[in-house]
Scaffold this active site. Sequence first.
Site, PDB file in Angstrom:
ATOM      1  N   GLU A 164       0.814  -1.232   0.000  1.00 19.11           N
ATOM      2  CA  GLU A 164       0.000   0.000   0.000  1.00 19.11           C
ATOM      3  C   GLU A 164       0.846   1.280   0.000  1.00 19.11           C
ATOM      4  O   GLU A 164       0.584   2.205   0.775  1.00 19.11           O
ATOM      5  CB  GLU A 164      -0.953  -0.008   1.200  1.00 19.11           C
ATOM      6  N   GLU A 271      -5.598 -11.058  -1.533  1.00 17.28           N
ATOM      7  CA  GLU A 271      -6.376 -10.952  -0.287  1.00 17.28           C
ATOM      8  C   GLU A 271      -7.867 -11.020  -0.611  1.00 17.28           C
ATOM      9  O   GLU A 271      -8.670 -10.259  -0.065  1.00 17.28           O
ATOM     10  CB  GLU A 271      -6.040  -9.630   0.437  1.00 17.28           C
TER      11      GLU A 271
HETATM   12  C1  GLA Z   1      -4.740  -4.865   4.155  1.00 15.77           C
HETATM   13  C2  GLA Z   1      -3.470  -5.567   4.560  1.00 15.77           C
HETATM   14  C3  GLA Z   1      -3.761  -6.901   5.179  1.00 15.77           C
HETATM   15  C4  GLA Z   1      -4.872  -6.835   6.194  1.00 15.77           C
HETATM   16  C5  GLA Z   1      -6.085  -6.242   5.557  1.00 15.77           C
HETATM   17  C6  GLA Z   1      -7.211  -6.171   6.546  1.00 15.77           C
HETATM   18  O1  GLA Z   1      -5.292  -5.337   3.015  1.00 15.77           O
HETATM   19  O2  GLA Z   1      -2.605  -5.775   3.476  1.00 15.77           O
HETATM   20  O3  GLA Z   1      -2.608  -7.342   5.824  1.00 15.77           O
HETATM   21  O4  GLA Z   1      -4.461  -6.065   7.292  1.00 15.77           O
HETATM   22  O5  GLA Z   1      -5.753  -4.933   5.130  1.00 15.77           O
HETATM   23  O6  GLA Z   1      -7.304  -7.276   7.343  1.00 15.77           O
END
Ligand code: GLA
Length: 380
Positions: A164, A271
């Site tokens: 991020e 994710e």
């Molecule tokens: C982001 C992070 C993850 C996790 C999610 C929420 O996407 O990359 O590690 O913390 O937020 O759970």
Amino acid sequence: MKTISKTSIDISSKLIILFLLHFIFISCIHAQTLKEVFGKDFKIGVAVSEKQLLENDTIANLLVAKNFNSITNENALKWDNPHAVPGVYDFWKADSFVSFGTRNQMFLVGHTLVWHNQTPDWVFQDQSGNPVSRDTLLKRLKEHISTVVGRYKGKIHGWDVANEAIGDNGELRNSKWREIIGDDYIEKAYKYTSEADPDAELYYNDYNIEYTSQKQMEGTIKLIKSLQSKGIKITGLGIQAHWGLNSPTIEQIDSAIVIYSKLGVKVMFTELDITVLPSPYEAGITTNFEYKKEFDPFPNGLPDSMQTKLANRYAEIFKVFLKHKDVISRVTIWLLTDGQSWLNDWPIQGRTDYPNLFDRSYKPKPAYFSVLKCGKIENE
Ligand code: GLA
């Protein structure tokens, strides 16, 4: 005469239930688990919570081992876990993640080395609480990366090095990393990681980068090209994929895959989860995320019609993944069960969401079967 106490009846009945549950799950999914169906297409992974491993959640661990050939740690390797205090490393959570994955011969992803979240304040401060110099912070970053990556060299196969790092405006996010070190903190992190484990794959991971209409995509392309032009190793791009029932569209996902694959990096969905709850953002709420009943419509279970919607959404998403299996190297679901999901508490605390493939009692949901079916049709 032998007397049987209530406690021992409780324990033995629990054991019998546990055994039966194991039996049901194993026989239910024996012939067709996710990793068997998608094995030839791309790696299929799941994020694993520390609680699941440390409390030895047998059913969850069994389902993970049966269905997935890759795992990512949920929290165990974020800076504040192994390195909460200066000069002290505590690897007990990360070790249990690595030994579970190694025992099950999985592809292990370490998440993450440089991020603006879950990094303790001390990292950026001197003893009086003032910001440290660029050199000190670079030294700390290098020391952290070489200790953590070095410990799991050859065992963790890929690292989300930076997470991020790009803001909504497509520019590098104004984190403490950037303020103190400057824009090159990112390339330094990649360099330190490949020095610590030259064989590891190195990824960049972010959200909202799949929308062609938004600036984050431009920023991501710029970042990857800039690393490549400097000869810095970057193996893959992780699109987080915390998605909703309608957004992003399949066309947006499709174009993002095509655009990113042209950069010559592996494309991954790292994710994936799909919220079924109303978005406060779409309702115009951006700051005060207090609990309101209208944002929590399914506290007692997901109606069949919604289960079907979710199952169809997962299926259309996996269809587009399969269409691009030549460039997609991994799809990772963010946690195993609905009960484990972060979305129950984000962005509003205390809601009941259903974003995963297994329900709160570890039962595979219609979405699980629709994903499986999708893979089976493709591979018939
Ligand atoms: C982001 C992070 C993850 C996790 C999610 C929420 O996407 O990359 O590690 O913390 O937020 O759970």
